[in-house]
Enzyme design. Structure first.
Site, PDB file in Angstrom:
ATOM      1  N   ASP A   1      -9.538   9.133   1.297  1.00  0.00           N
ATOM      2  CA  ASP A   1     -10.119   9.574   2.550  1.00  0.00           C
ATOM      3  C   ASP A   1     -10.469   8.282   3.306  1.00  0.00           C
ATOM      4  O   ASP A   1     -10.664   7.253   2.684  1.00  0.00           O
ATOM      5  CB  ASP A   1     -11.368  10.379   2.167  1.00  0.00           C
ATOM      6  CG  ASP A   1     -12.314  10.535   3.317  1.00  0.00           C
ATOM      7  OD1 ASP A   1     -11.858  10.992   4.365  1.00  0.00           O
ATOM      8  OD2 ASP A   1     -13.500  10.194   3.163  1.00  0.00           O
TER       9      ASP A   1
ATOM     10  N   ASP B   1     -14.073  16.566   1.493  1.00  0.00           N
ATOM     11  CA  ASP B   1     -13.147  16.103   0.444  1.00  0.00           C
ATOM     12  C   ASP B   1     -13.273  16.925  -0.838  1.00  0.00           C
ATOM     13  O   ASP B   1     -12.448  16.794  -1.734  1.00  0.00           O
ATOM     14  CB  ASP B   1     -13.434  14.629   0.088  1.00  0.00           C
ATOM     15  CG  ASP B   1     -13.247  13.711   1.278  1.00  0.00           C
ATOM     16  OD1 ASP B   1     -12.230  13.861   1.972  1.00  0.00           O
ATOM     17  OD2 ASP B   1     -14.108  12.847   1.522  1.00  0.00           O
TER      18      ASP B   1
END
Length: 746
Positions: free
Chosen positions: A435, A638
């Site tokens: 990420d 996430d």
């Protein structure tokens, strides 16, 4: 993942009607009968909850139970906030704690009892009998249940061997204590027939330790979902037709209700703004730290955090239809669909169990038919010896010991492993999905640079902008104010200040009319940005956000703020690439910004504008290409991807939800630690294999000896003491080999 179970994950929320802490009336009714007397919060799992085996997802049933294939305890498919401690964990730790002292005493008596002169051999047997009985019959009871079940279901597993091994060791010893007369003289040592009570007790206690370690690791997997469920506010403020406001439980919100969201409150459900202006922190979904301006007709999402304005919204999605509930379902599915790690020992156990049972049966028949008198007594004894020496004591210890040592060593290096599976898989990873915000970058904006129009001074521009922004809690504002402080510039008072949602701010400073904001604001006050457009474009392509400053209607400057890349990121990615890992970036941020960061770091593949479900889809795609995927992230957005990856890696600096969905946490949020963790992982897997090798080697040598293969030639039979010693030795060698792992500090 089959379509069936996929579908199930979705309608599950509807069965419960409470997947985000909702509490519909119908749920109360389904549980009311069961515990009318209990206080309301102590809700058990709702009736009709489906339980499944973490190793065999095809096993599904209503209510708790034991998996018919591997004998593991089943767990609820969708955890809820209300469930308490895992009942099996509570039960097993009680059994273990209450009987451990007895096991220790029995073990000491058996090993060193002959040194205690005041105890006769027979007295020793009786004391061991008295002390080991509660351990075997009470603490070991769940193992016998699973053993019987495994035989009934014709699926031999570790429990088959443990059950039969413990039962035969204990049963034989009871007979030897109560009726020593039926044994031939050659079986007496130091005046008594050898007993195996300590073997039976030690195996039960060791097996309980292994079970507790495993249950603890498993109880943490539902922590991620509980953390997500806990994000939703418990109540909402509803405005009725007459304009009166009242707080109602979240579960009572219906589509179309008008709800008030006060400053600093969480948005209760997904909806559309009817009235008001505010900035909302949506970082839980996008990972982006910059609050989003919201006005009439803008969409808001449940569980995001409102800033300083007050809003009235119309509820559009409630219950299991909200974005948060969908994230919860994604995480739950991802956790279940991870290919179950059939522990190395388990794969082998099936054939091993059959082989040992066959060896014991052959021994029994051979001695009974061909042995010297009393042949059937010898037959029983030697068959029991085979079962005992093959008892998978060392096998049971092989993996947990390596895991414990490796976990400790990794923690020193700043890496926390949640379970054995994570250690096992990390070494074989060949793709890392990262990420951007908070993982590669710091996760909060910092001042980058200022571009000034002719006739304006850089310091003046920063001082004006900072004066204008000093009262704002916007992260971009904070970055500019921090820069002004760093340059020790004087800030002035602001008059006629107004905040324009989604565009910027304006006000009077030192007699000048100032406006600071995006291009839309500049167009509004009729101030062209063409002068600085080229520089602004360059900064944007590098991933920065540019705000324009107008002074008395003239364009004065562009101030760039960007989320800086962590100092540790580049070396970490280079090290991982050198280690043969492909790096893929998936960010919720705009594709241009993501590309800019990806270019700077030389990432192999960049995906921008990806939502939580998109991250999961990307990971699934990489997995179908046959890659072993790890995912590193720090945000709530996430969490589903962390659970879906072969190994999820959370930043210790990120959200609790991310850490509980991941199997590995990097304490300092430094990706460089992954390289070290992988080395530890590879060593541990090698160590586990050696341990299993040791354990099997002992059995391969010990079983024929116990069966009396050498008797015809050397007249050698394995006496009970030697069998017990061989068993302890195999465990000792496994433990000492595992301890080597801890010493390999680089």
């Amino acid at each position: 993942m089959s379509a069936h179970s996929h579908h199930h994950g979705h309608d599950h929320g509807h069965d419960h009607g409470h997947d985000a802490g909702h509490d519909h009336g119908e749920m109360k009714s389904c549980c009311a009968g069961k515990h009318a007397a209990a206080p309301a919060p102590a809700i058990e799992m709702p009736a009709g909850t489906i339980y499944t085996c973490p190793m065999h997802p095809e096993i599904r049933q209503e209510g708790p139970g034991i998996c018919p294939i591997c004998g593991m305890a089943l767990e609820p498919e969708m955890p809820s906030l209300e469930e308490g401690e895992n009942p099996e964990l509570v039960d097993f730790s009680r059994r273990f704690r209450s009987t451990l002292p007895l096991t220790i005493v029995v073990f000491v008596l058996a090993m060193f009892g002959s040194k205690f002169g005041f105890l006769s051999a027979t007295a020793r047997s009786w004391i061991e009998f008295a002390l080991s009985t509660p351990v075997v019959l009470w603490a070991g009871w769940p193992f016998f249940k699973r053993c019987v079940q495994s035989i009934r279901n014709r699926s031999p597993n570790m429990w088959t061997l443990i059950g039969i091994g413990v039962a035969s060791a204990y049963g034989y010893s009871v007979v030897a204590t109560l009726a020593p007369g039926i044994f031939p003289a050659s079986f007496r040592e130091h005046g008594r027939v050898g007993v195996y009570f300590e073997a039976a007790a030690v195996i039960v206690s060791l097996t309980l330790v292994g079970q507790l370690l495993e249950l603890r690791a498993r109880s943490k997997t539902s922590a991620a979902i509980k953390a997500l469920l806990g994000l939703a506010p418990k109540t909402a403020r509803r405005i009725d037709a007459d304009g009166n406001e009242e707080d109602i439980p979240l579960g009572h919100v219906h589509v179309g209700d008008r709800l008030r969201i006060r400053p600093g409150e969480k948005v209760p459900v997904d909806g559309v703004v009817l009235d008001g202006h505010s900035n909302i922190d949506e970082s839980m979904l996008t990972g982006e730290p910059i609050p989003v301006g919201k006005g009439v007709d803008d969409r808001v999402i449940g569980a995001t955090l409102n800033g300083t304005g007050s809003l009235v919204i119309r509820a559009e999605q409630v219950g299991s239809a909200t974005v948060l509930s969908r994230i919860v379902q994604l995480v739950a599915q991802a956790q279940r669909s991870r290919a179950p790690m059939q522990r190395m020992a388990d794969k082998v156990a099936f054939w091993f169990v059959l082989a040992v049972l066959a060896a014991a049966a052959i021994t029994f028949v051979a001695w009974g038919v061909f042995g010297p008198e009393p042949s059937w007594t010898y037959a029983v004894l030697n068959a029991v010896s085979v079962l005992i020496i093959a008892c998978p004591c060392a096998l049971g210890l092989a993996t947990p010991m390596s895991v414990m040592v490796a976990t400790g060593r990794a923690a020193h290096a700043g890496v926390l492993f949640r379970d054995a599976e994570a250690i096992e898989r990390l070494g074989s990873i060949d793709t890392l999905v990262v990420d951007k915000t908070g993982t590669l970058t710091e996760g909060k904006p910092a001042y980058r640079e200022t571009i000034v129009a002719d006739g304006f001074d850089e310091n003046d521009a920063i001082a004006w902008a900072a004066s204008l922004e000093q009262g704002s809690e916007h992260p971009l504002a904070a970055a500019i104010v921090a820069e002004a402080k760093r340059r020790s510039l004087q800030l002035s008072k602001v008059d006629a200040f107004e905040s324009l949602t989604g565009r910027g701010v304006r006000g009077q400073v030192d007699g000048h009319a100032l406006a600071l904001g995006n291009q839309a604001l500049m167009d509004e006050i009729g101030c062209g940005v063409a002068l600085l457009a080229k520089d602004a474009e360059r900064l944007r392509s590098e991933g920065a956000t540019v705000m324009f400053l107008a002074v008395d209607g003239r364009l004065a400057a562009g101030i760039a703020v960007a989320d800086p890349i962590k100092a540790s990121t580049k070396p970490a990615l280079d090290a991982l690439r050198a280690d043969g890992v492909r790096i893929v970036m998936a960010s919720g941020d705009a594709p241009a910004t993501a590309e800019a960061v990806g270019r700077t770091l030389g990432v192999d593949e960049v995906h921008g504008g990806v939502d939580p479900a998109g991250k999961v889809a990307l990971i699934e795609r990489l997995k179908t290409e046959g890659r072993h995927v790890a995912m590193a992230g720090d945000g709530i957005n996430d969490a589903p991807a962390l659970a879906a990856a072969d190994v999820g890696i959370a930043m210790g600096t990120g959200t609790d939800v991310a850490m509980s969905s991941a199997q590995v946490t990097l304490v300092k949020g430094d990706l460089g630690r992954i390289v070290e963790a992988r080395a530890i992982s590879r060593e541990t897997v090698a160590n586990m294999r050696q341990n299993l090798g040791f354990a099997f080697l002992y059995n391969a040598l010990g079983v024929p000896l116990a069966a009396g293969v050498l008797y015809p030639v050397f007249g050698l039979l394995l006496s009970p003491m030697i069998a017990a010693l061989a068993m302890s030795l195999s465990s000792v060698s496994v433990v000492s080999n595992a301890l080597r792992l801890g010493r390999n500090h680089k």
